[in-house]
Design a protein around this motif. Structure first.
Motif, short mmCIF file in Angstrom:
data_model
loop_
_atom_site.label_atom_id
_atom_site.label_comp_id
_atom_site.label_asym_id
_atom_site.label_seq_id
_atom_site.Cartn_x
_atom_site.Cartn_y
_atom_site.Cartn_z
N GLU A 140 -44.34 -9.17 -32.87
CA GLU A 140 -44.71 -7.94 -34.00
C GLU A 140 -43.87 -8.17 -35.27
O GLU A 140 -44.42 -7.89 -36.14
CB GLU A 140 -44.30 -6.69 -33.25
CG GLU A 140 -44.79 -5.49 -34.34
CD GLU A 140 -44.62 -4.16 -33.46
OE1 GLU A 140 -44.13 -4.07 -32.54
OE2 GLU A 140 -45.01 -3.11 -34.43
N ALA A 141 -42.50 -8.80 -34.94
CA ALA A 141 -41.97 -9.17 -36.33
C ALA A 141 -42.39 -10.20 -37.06
O ALA A 141 -42.09 -10.08 -38.39
CB ALA A 141 -40.42 -9.48 -35.60
N ASN A 142 -43.25 -11.01 -36.51
CA ASN A 142 -43.87 -12.18 -37.31
C ASN A 142 -45.53 -11.89 -37.35
O ASN A 142 -46.04 -12.61 -36.96
CB ASN A 142 -43.64 -13.43 -36.56
CG ASN A 142 -42.11 -13.96 -37.05
OD1 ASN A 142 -41.70 -14.09 -38.21
ND2 ASN A 142 -41.30 -13.87 -36.02
N ASP A 143 -45.81 -10.90 -37.95
CA ASP A 143 -47.27 -10.34 -37.88
C ASP A 143 -48.01 -10.73 -36.73
O ASP A 143 -49.32 -11.21 -36.73
CB ASP A 143 -47.89 -11.28 -39.24
CG ASP A 143 -47.74 -10.73 -40.45
OD1 ASP A 143 -47.94 -9.42 -40.50
OD2 ASP A 143 -47.36 -11.39 -41.37
N TRP A 144 -47.53 -10.42 -35.69
CA TRP A 144 -48.23 -10.36 -34.34
C TRP A 144 -48.56 -11.91 -34.05
O TRP A 144 -49.77 -12.11 -33.35
CB TRP A 144 -49.39 -9.50 -34.46
CG TRP A 144 -49.05 -7.73 -34.40
CD1 TRP A 144 -49.21 -7.25 -35.59
CD2 TRP A 144 -48.55 -7.20 -33.36
NE1 TRP A 144 -48.80 -5.90 -35.27
CE2 TRP A 144 -48.53 -5.86 -33.91
CE3 TRP A 144 -48.04 -7.53 -31.99
CZ2 TRP A 144 -47.76 -4.83 -33.20
CZ3 TRP A 144 -47.71 -6.52 -31.48
CH2 TRP A 144 -47.17 -5.08 -32.21
#
Lengths: 509, 509
Positions: free
Chosen positions: A218-222
């Motif tokens: 989630e922290a890296n655009d999923w």
């Protein structure tokens, strides 16, 4: 005259001479059908249906007069208009007599009803299908499969074989076939992204196989983490579960993310090494706002070209549908699978399953043709087609941006920027230390915080969304999925107001 | 520009650094999908497809120029025309803009294109469905379910509840749901008639349950023997198999028989005593030439009215379809199930399965409406509708009679008189003592005599039928199923000639 309805056998005696057996209860049913879950049409949408009925009553007492169906990507249930090109052609193939009838009208009148390229296409399709009321070949009409192959060729720059195309009743039917065929026992593993579209877990449950969830970052655009996938394969093999298939949803549902070519390449490398069938669910390939969609097939074809020995065995099933994109023809059930690299004998089994279902609805097949082989510049239908398609794209982007903007302003809500598909999947940053009252309430009601939030949102505003636990989420995190399809801004405002109240009620001051 | 298609990752090295895994073979697949058989689209129809392609070649060398598809009840693939009432309405719901456009035309022109009752019905259906491109309620559109309930009420004289109606993608989807839900393990038994429609055995195989065939009595017009069913229930229970469901096909497929009210009553008594769910496949209810169709629901409702204690627990799922009857709209995939007597919790599971499939195709749902709620006397569409329906009925009866007559003349062929449905299921009286050369040939080819006969019939005449072993038959007897839908008499003549040659080649002189 009632006596006529009673059989002679019954007249002979008043009561039957046996002890009647009880009715079935759920414990008598197939366990896997009990376990399967499908939140997109689950508890909250069912409650929304009840409220929708209630609204029709006078003095319903609800603080709203409509239900906002943001639980499912169903554009035409909201206000998206169907493309004229599709519907004109479908109306002619449904009623071929009309072609003769309009031919007798003045040219002006006729052309205002049906542009000539619509008439031509309808004739061509009728020639191939015979009648939309006849069963087609179980794999789908040949002409249409040829158009699909040509579309893929144009899209990717690599050829596609019409014999590898299976037309299906939407992508859902395709997923159900593929998972059924691949589930060779209770130790078959399916690697699926988490969050996922719940059709995958439902189909895996129905076939008593094992879902192996790989969390998207989630922290890296999923994004997708190949290392994690490799780790899960190893761990599951050690446990005796054989990973047999890897599911990729690109553009992502519910995440809206888009896979990079590098990610796709790494996924294909894993598939090649471990003999995993790749199911590439690419139904949102036309719904891209930022970045670029690259098909799994294109990357695979490139790898095979360069290194056939390593990649020649990869088996890929890529799915497309007429329900999404700018088509949004959900109720018409059109779609296709392209099978790449499968052994002939395996394709024969998939064909047999398709045969048992006789054939995908023929008008849905025709929609596939109209989607993949649409009016080109210079043809009579082009201008209208182009205008309608552009408007839909513009509209979807505006709505996505608007909803995204308003999530950004909400307290304790985090949301990745939408890049594709039709959904937002915001995180509700509810933690027990900051929201003790909420967690207490949820414990009382036996609901998770996301379920409670979505339930309250529905009851108080009429907005129907789906809690994140229907898609899967990292334990201790809470999300929801909403489409950005409903028109207007009023519903978004009412959501924002609801959220403010919710926070002020439940957040520790 | 090819280089652009290769990912940066690939450019870094020439060959991948892993050992590629092999492709899947059938032994890696779900065993139940390998075992399922569906002869109606099996080996002989697949060969017919190959011959159909061959015919397109110049100098194909075959002694015929067309394939006669008598393997499947697919009227519109042959020459049955769709009903104007259906297709006019469907063309308007597909292209609602046309309603406004034709409104601007002169009344005469307009009415020649679309009678006013068609326009009214299309508007009503559009109001209820919103758009045929939107997903509907998973159980089907409410208005249409109300029409179905009213149709059943009128047909049987007993009420029906729209909440018990599930619209489905043809009757096949209904059978697949029901058998899936009821298969609670490898010891679940399904009583099915033999001969049967092979969708039943295929679905039972897919769910790893046990088919319990009850032979129909060929010598008595393929009637059902309740004593035999009771005996099979007892025997199977002793073996540890629990019969859970009893399938009835009425009018019969492939037999063309019609159940009497007495037979139906006895079947329901067995169901009541043993707690069996009854699946009543009544898709041919409109195709009746001799005798009268009585619905299972009507008889059950009568029994419940008279003796609720004994019959109140009976659970009945009756199926209907838009593919057969005079509709013949196979490719449009419309149908419904009426569920009677099921517990609410069980219906919820069936609803969940329907939800996982999202919704039956909406145009197929609309066809159900048009079938069950057709033009009444006095309405603008009535005369044409009535004329078309009568012609189809007349035509089917003529074709059935003609084919039946010619089977009666063939040596060593016995055929029951057709009473309903779309098929004949003649017996080929081939015995080893009279046909030693045939049995020797079959042994060499590893084919049964019915398979060999149908194969030769196809190869020599282009007529595609299905061997009796695809439907089940008493061991040592041989049959075939043929539809009587193909038009003309030429194909029947060529069959008779083929048969003469076959007999003269294989029968002991």
């Amino acid at each position: 005259m009632k006596i006529l309805r009673i059989s002679p056998l019954c007249l002979r005696r008043s009561y039957a001479s046996f002890k009647p057996a009880p009715k079935l209860s759920v414990s008598d049913l197939n366990e896997s059908t009990l376990e399967a879950k499908y939140a997109v049409r689950g508890k909250i949408p069912i409650r929304a249906d009840e409220l929708r009925s209630k609204i029709k009553e006078l003095n319903h007492g609800l603080p709203y007069d409509r239900i906002i169906s943001a639980n499912i990507g169903n554009p035409q249930q909201l206000d998206q208009k169907p493309l004229s090109w599709y519907r004109q052609t479908l109306s002619l193939v449904q009623y071929p007599t009309l072609i003769d009838k309009i031919n007798k009208l003045d040219k002006n009148v006729r052309d205002a009803l049906y542009p000539p390229d619509v008439v031509d296409r309808a004739k061509k399709l009728l020639k191939s299908t015979g009648s939309v009321g006849a069963y087609s070949h179980s794999q789908g009409d040949t002409l249409i499969r040829e158009s699909v192959a040509e579309f893929i060729h144009q899209r990717d720059g690599y050829p596609s074989d019409p014999n590898n195309i299976f037309l299906t009743g939407g992508a859902s039917a395709a997923v159900l076939y593929l998972i059924q065929v691949l589930s060779s026992g209770t130790k078959t593993g399916f690697l699926i992204p988490i969050p996922q579209y719940p059709l995958y877990t439902a189909s895996i449950s129905l076939n008593k196989a094992v879902p192996i969830g790989y969390y998207l970052d989630e922290a890296n655009d999923w994004s997708t983490d190949p290392k994690l996938i490799r780790k899960l394969i190893k761990e599951n093999k050690e446990k005796g579960v054989t990973p047999k298939c890897l599911v990729v949803i690109n553009p992502g549902n519910p995440t809206g993310s888009i896979l990079t070519e590098k990610d796709i390449t790494e996924i294909l490398e894993i598939a090649a090494e471990h003999g995993l069938v790749v199911i590439a669910d690419e139904v949102y390939q036309e719904n891209v706002f930022e970045g670029q969609f690259t098909s799994m097939k294109k990357v695979l074809a490139g790898l095979v070209e360069k290194d056939p020995q390593s990649y020649g065995n990869v088996q890929l099933a890529s799915l497309h549908s007429t329900s999404k994109g700018v088509s949004g023809e959900c109720g018409q059930r059109g779609g296709y699978i392209e099978l790449v690299g499968f052994a002939k004998e395996v394709k024969e089994i998939i064909f047999k399953l398709a045969s048992i279902n006789l054939c995908p609805v023929v008008t849905g097949q025709i929609l596939v043709e109209l989607m993949v082989n649409h009016p080109k510049k210079g043809s009579p239908s082009y201008d209208l087609y182009n205008h309608e398609v552009s408007s839909i794209h513009k509209d979807l982007l505006e709505r996505a941006t608007l909803l995204y903007g308003s999530f950004q302003k909400m307290t304790d809500v985090e949301c990745n920027k939408p890049r594709g598909a039709m959904y937002l999947f915001p995180k509700l940053n509810f933690t027990e230390d900051k929201y003790p009252k909420l967690f207490k309430k949820c414990e009382e009601l036996n609901l998770t915080p996301d379920e409670f939030y979505c339930t309250e949102l529905l009851e108080q505003t009429g907005i129907c969304s789906v809690p994140g636990n229907g898609f899967g989420q990292v334990p201790g995190t809470y999300h929801l999925r909403t489409t950005f399809l409903p028109p207007g801004t009023e519903w978004i405002e009412s959501w924002s107001n609801f959220h403010k109240d919710f926070i002020s009620t439940f957040k520790q001051k």
